[in-house]
Motif scaffolding. Structure first.
Motif, PDB file in Angstrom:
ATOM      1  N   ILE A  42      14.165  -2.050   3.613  1.00 53.45           N
ATOM      2  CA  ILE A  42      12.724  -1.809   3.711  1.00 53.45           C
ATOM      3  C   ILE A  42      12.502  -0.712   4.740  1.00 53.45           C
ATOM      4  O   ILE A  42      13.156  -0.687   5.788  1.00 53.45           O
ATOM      5  CB  ILE A  42      11.973  -3.078   4.162  1.00 53.45           C
ATOM      6  N   GLY A  43      11.583   0.188   4.461  1.00 57.94           N
ATOM      7  CA  GLY A  43      11.275   1.263   5.403  1.00 57.94           C
ATOM      8  C   GLY A  43       9.783   1.532   5.460  1.00 57.94           C
ATOM      9  O   GLY A  43       9.066   1.328   4.480  1.00 57.94           O
ATOM     10  N   VAL A  44       9.320   1.969   6.635  1.00 58.80           N
ATOM     11  CA  VAL A  44       7.932   2.418   6.800  1.00 58.80           C
ATOM     12  C   VAL A  44       7.965   3.936   6.854  1.00 58.80           C
ATOM     13  O   VAL A  44       8.504   4.518   7.797  1.00 58.80           O
ATOM     14  CB  VAL A  44       7.303   1.849   8.090  1.00 58.80           C
ATOM     15  N   LEU A  45       7.410   4.580   5.832  1.00 51.51           N
ATOM     16  CA  LEU A  45       7.517   6.031   5.689  1.00 51.51           C
ATOM     17  C   LEU A  45       6.144   6.681   5.668  1.00 51.51           C
ATOM     18  O   LEU A  45       5.160   6.072   5.228  1.00 51.51           O
ATOM     19  CB  LEU A  45       8.239   6.404   4.381  1.00 51.51           C
ATOM     20  N   LEU A  46       6.102   7.931   6.105  1.00 50.26           N
ATOM     21  CA  LEU A  46       4.913   8.735   5.862  1.00 50.26           C
ATOM     22  C   LEU A  46       4.699   8.825   4.352  1.00 50.26           C
ATOM     23  O   LEU A  46       5.649   9.019   3.589  1.00 50.26           O
ATOM     24  CB  LEU A  46       5.079  10.142   6.442  1.00 50.26           C
ATOM     25  N   THR A  47       3.460   8.696   3.934  1.00 46.52           N
ATOM     26  CA  THR A  47       3.142   8.647   2.505  1.00 46.52           C
ATOM     27  C   THR A  47       3.679   9.861   1.763  1.00 46.52           C
ATOM     28  O   THR A  47       4.307   9.738   0.701  1.00 46.52           O
ATOM     29  CB  THR A  47       1.625   8.540   2.302  1.00 46.52           C
ATOM     30  N   GLU A  48       3.454  11.047   2.331  1.00 43.89           N
ATOM     31  CA  GLU A  48       3.882  12.258   1.635  1.00 43.89           C
ATOM     32  C   GLU A  48       5.400  12.338   1.509  1.00 43.89           C
ATOM     33  O   GLU A  48       5.942  12.801   0.506  1.00 43.89           O
ATOM     34  CB  GLU A  48       3.345  13.510   2.345  1.00 43.89           C
ATOM     35  N   GLY A  49       6.115  11.840   2.535  1.00 46.41           N
ATOM     36  CA  GLY A  49       7.567  11.853   2.491  1.00 46.41           C
ATOM     37  C   GLY A  49       8.112  10.873   1.469  1.00 46.41           C
ATOM     38  O   GLY A  49       9.109  11.150   0.792  1.00 46.41           O
ATOM     39  N   LYS A  56      12.161  13.362  -5.857  1.00 49.65           N
ATOM     40  CA  LYS A  56      13.463  14.056  -5.826  1.00 49.65           C
ATOM     41  C   LYS A  56      14.614  13.151  -6.262  1.00 49.65           C
ATOM     42  O   LYS A  56      15.775  13.542  -6.176  1.00 49.65           O
ATOM     43  CB  LYS A  56      13.722  14.601  -4.419  1.00 49.65           C
ATOM     44  N   GLY A  57      14.288  11.936  -6.712  1.00 53.80           N
ATOM     45  CA  GLY A  57      15.330  11.071  -7.244  1.00 53.80           C
ATOM     46  C   GLY A  57      15.851  10.005  -6.312  1.00 53.80           C
ATOM     47  O   GLY A  57      16.819   9.312  -6.644  1.00 53.80           O
ATOM     48  N   LYS A  58      15.231   9.861  -5.135  1.00 51.68           N
ATOM     49  CA  LYS A  58      15.668   8.805  -4.228  1.00 51.68           C
ATOM     50  C   LYS A  58      15.325   7.443  -4.837  1.00 51.68           C
ATOM     51  O   LYS A  58      14.252   7.255  -5.412  1.00 51.68           O
ATOM     52  CB  LYS A  58      14.996   8.954  -2.855  1.00 51.68           C
ATOM     53  N   THR A  59      16.233   6.490  -4.679  1.00 52.71           N
ATOM     54  CA  THR A  59      16.118   5.215  -5.389  1.00 52.71           C
ATOM     55  C   THR A  59      15.406   4.152  -4.543  1.00 52.71           C
ATOM     56  O   THR A  59      16.002   3.193  -4.063  1.00 52.71           O
ATOM     57  CB  THR A  59      17.510   4.718  -5.801  1.00 52.71           C
ATOM     58  N   PHE A  60      14.123   4.343  -4.356  1.00 48.55           N
ATOM     59  CA  PHE A  60      13.275   3.340  -3.722  1.00 48.55           C
ATOM     60  C   PHE A  60      11.875   3.469  -4.304  1.00 48.55           C
ATOM     61  O   PHE A  60      11.566   4.423  -5.017  1.00 48.55           O
ATOM     62  CB  PHE A  60      13.263   3.489  -2.194  1.00 48.55           C
ATOM     63  N   LYS A  61      11.029   2.468  -3.998  1.00 48.64           N
ATOM     64  CA  LYS A  61       9.653   2.483  -4.505  1.00 48.64           C
ATOM     65  C   LYS A  61       8.681   2.158  -3.373  1.00 48.64           C
ATOM     66  O   LYS A  61       9.048   1.527  -2.379  1.00 48.64           O
ATOM     67  CB  LYS A  61       9.473   1.446  -5.629  1.00 48.64           C
ATOM     68  N   ILE A  62       7.440   2.588  -3.549  1.00 50.63           N
ATOM     69  CA  ILE A  62       6.364   2.236  -2.633  1.00 50.63           C
ATOM     70  C   ILE A  62       5.802   0.879  -3.062  1.00 50.63           C
ATOM     71  O   ILE A  62       5.412   0.703  -4.214  1.00 50.63           O
ATOM     72  CB  ILE A  62       5.248   3.295  -2.657  1.00 50.63           C
ATOM     73  N   PHE A  63       5.769  -0.078  -2.132  1.00 51.33           N
ATOM     74  CA  PHE A  63       5.275  -1.422  -2.460  1.00 51.33           C
ATOM     75  C   PHE A  63       3.879  -1.684  -1.909  1.00 51.33           C
ATOM     76  O   PHE A  63       3.155  -2.528  -2.433  1.00 51.33           O
ATOM     77  CB  PHE A  63       6.251  -2.476  -1.952  1.00 51.33           C
ATOM     78  N   SER A  64       3.509  -1.015  -0.856  1.00 51.64           N
ATOM     79  CA  SER A  64       2.179  -1.236  -0.298  1.00 51.64           C
ATOM     80  C   SER A  64       1.868  -0.148   0.716  1.00 51.64           C
ATOM     81  O   SER A  64       2.782   0.445   1.306  1.00 51.64           O
ATOM     82  CB  SER A  64       2.102  -2.605   0.402  1.00 51.64           C
ATOM     83  N   PHE A  65       0.584   0.115   0.920  1.00 47.54           N
ATOM     84  CA  PHE A  65       0.195   0.897   2.084  1.00 47.54           C
ATOM     85  C   PHE A  65       0.361   0.021   3.314  1.00 47.54           C
ATOM     86  O   PHE A  65       0.182  -1.202   3.263  1.00 47.54           O
ATOM     87  CB  PHE A  65      -1.262   1.369   1.961  1.00 47.54           C
ATOM     88  N   ALA A 242      -5.623   5.479  -6.262  1.00 46.72           N
ATOM     89  CA  ALA A 242      -6.395   6.710  -6.111  1.00 46.72           C
ATOM     90  C   ALA A 242      -5.896   7.520  -4.920  1.00 46.72           C
ATOM     91  O   ALA A 242      -5.823   8.759  -4.971  1.00 46.72           O
ATOM     92  CB  ALA A 242      -7.882   6.388  -5.954  1.00 46.72           C
ATOM     93  N   MET A 243      -5.518   6.826  -3.832  1.00 52.48           N
ATOM     94  CA  MET A 243      -5.001   7.517  -2.650  1.00 52.48           C
ATOM     95  C   MET A 243      -3.635   8.129  -2.939  1.00 52.48           C
ATOM     96  O   MET A 243      -3.329   9.243  -2.485  1.00 52.48           O
ATOM     97  CB  MET A 243      -4.910   6.548  -1.473  1.00 52.48           C
ATOM     98  N   LEU A 244      -2.820   7.414  -3.700  1.00 53.20           N
ATOM     99  CA  LEU A 244      -1.526   7.980  -4.076  1.00 53.20           C
ATOM    100  C   LEU A 244      -1.709   9.204  -4.967  1.00 53.20           C
ATOM    101  O   LEU A 244      -0.968  10.183  -4.851  1.00 53.20           O
ATOM    102  CB  LEU A 244      -0.677   6.928  -4.793  1.00 53.20           C
ATOM    103  N   GLN A 245      -2.714   9.164  -5.835  1.00 50.71           N
ATOM    104  CA  GLN A 245      -2.987  10.326  -6.682  1.00 50.71           C
ATOM    105  C   GLN A 245      -3.446  11.507  -5.838  1.00 50.71           C
ATOM    106  O   GLN A 245      -3.060  12.659  -6.096  1.00 50.71           O
ATOM    107  CB  GLN A 245      -4.042   9.989  -7.739  1.00 50.71           C
ATOM    108  N   THR A 246      -4.257  11.236  -4.813  1.00 54.33           N
ATOM    109  CA  THR A 246      -4.674  12.300  -3.890  1.00 54.33           C
ATOM    110  C   THR A 246      -3.461  12.921  -3.209  1.00 54.33           C
ATOM    111  O   THR A 246      -3.383  14.150  -3.030  1.00 54.33           O
ATOM    112  CB  THR A 246      -5.637  11.738  -2.819  1.00 54.33           C
TER     113      THR A 246
END
Length: 275
Positions: A42-49, A56-65, A242-246
């Motif tokens: 599990i990681g806490v990442l900047l949204t844009e990163g 780019k093919g990294k094997t993880f997914k966004i689960f929540s803000f 909607a925020m992810l689309q932005t």
């Protein structure tokens, strides 16, 4: 801070989970790679990163803000430089942690917002904050964008000068899970993230937030109070599509993600967390 409180609470151990926390001072790019390599679950990442990493093919997914607020980036120059205002830095050299990082993206966003040409921007890769300090010291770069309170001690000490600020045009932090971890440790992942949000809500409601943050991170209480005014933690697991689309749209304008990138490609099964 909610993560630190969760880790010290012993709640996860009672569920049979043995948590291990690692700080990645190199920033989002290293975190994305660690999730991809299986070094992190599990990681806490900047949204844009996170968006760029998955694209780019990294094997993880966004689960929540993790927060629903923007991040305020300080625009810094060496304190001993001749640059006195933002208008002085047009066309100068930017220190960035790496290409595609938040510091790289926000430099471009800021330049575009000011009507400057972004075609021939000059970048110096410095890895992290320590690298930026060294780059400034040796005159290898002129400008550095980084979260304003992280660098405030350097501004206060007279090493950096903050000549401006720029907010991200989207909520700034997301919780990501490696595909491998979700496949192999699904219940532990879900338990951990749900326990985190319980901790978040307790922390939001606490009356000693300023004291706890200032003591843990060695910050001035008045700086913590100012920082808290800009921070809005997410109170429950959710994906603001909607925020992810932005975010995708912002990165797309800067040619930093694929033209056909869709929100569905980025996200994990949020319904698993909402049960």
């Amino acid at each position: 801070m909610p993560w630190q409180l969760l880790l010290s609470s012993g709640i996860l151990e009672k569920s049979g989970i043995k948590p291990h926390w690692t700080d990645y001072h190199g920033g989002t790019g290293l975190l994305a790679q660690a999730l991809h390599d299986g070094d992190l679950d599990i990681g806490v990442l900047l949204t844009e990163g996170a968006v760029q990493g998955i694209d780019k093919g990294k094997t993880f997914k966004i689960f929540s803000f993790y927060v629903d607020s923007s991040l305020t980036w300080g625009i810094h120059v060496p304190a001993n430089s001749d640059f006195q205002s933002v208008s002085d830095i047009e066309g100068k050299r930017y220190a960035i942690s790496r290409f595609g990082s938040g510091s790289h993206l926000m430099a471009i966003i800021d330049a575009k917002a000011r009507g400057w040409s972004t075609e021939n921007m000059k970048f110096e890769v410095i890895d992290n904050l320590a690298g930026a300090r060294e780059s400034f010291q040796y005159g290898d770069s002129d400008i550095f964008l980084w979260e304003k309170f992280t660098t405030k001690s350097l501004v206060d000490s007279g090493e950096f000068r903050r000549v401006g600020e720029r907010k991200t045009p989207f909520s700034c932090f997301v919780i990501c899970v490696s595909d491998k971890a979700f496949e192999e440790k699904k219940e532990a992942v879900l338990t951990t993230i749900n326990a985190l949000f319980q901790q978040v809500n307790q922390f939001i409601a606490s009356t000693d937030k300023v004291k706890r943050i200032s003591e843990f991170y060695h910050l001035k209480p008045e700086d913590v109070e100012a920082w808290l005014k800009d921070v809005n933690w997410t109170s429950r697991p959710h994906l603001n599509q909607a925020m992810l689309q932005t975010t995708i749209d912002t990165l797309g304008v800067l040619n930093l993600v694929s033209e056909n990138l869709k929100v569905d490609h980025l996200v994990g099964p949020i319904e698993e967390l909402e049960k």
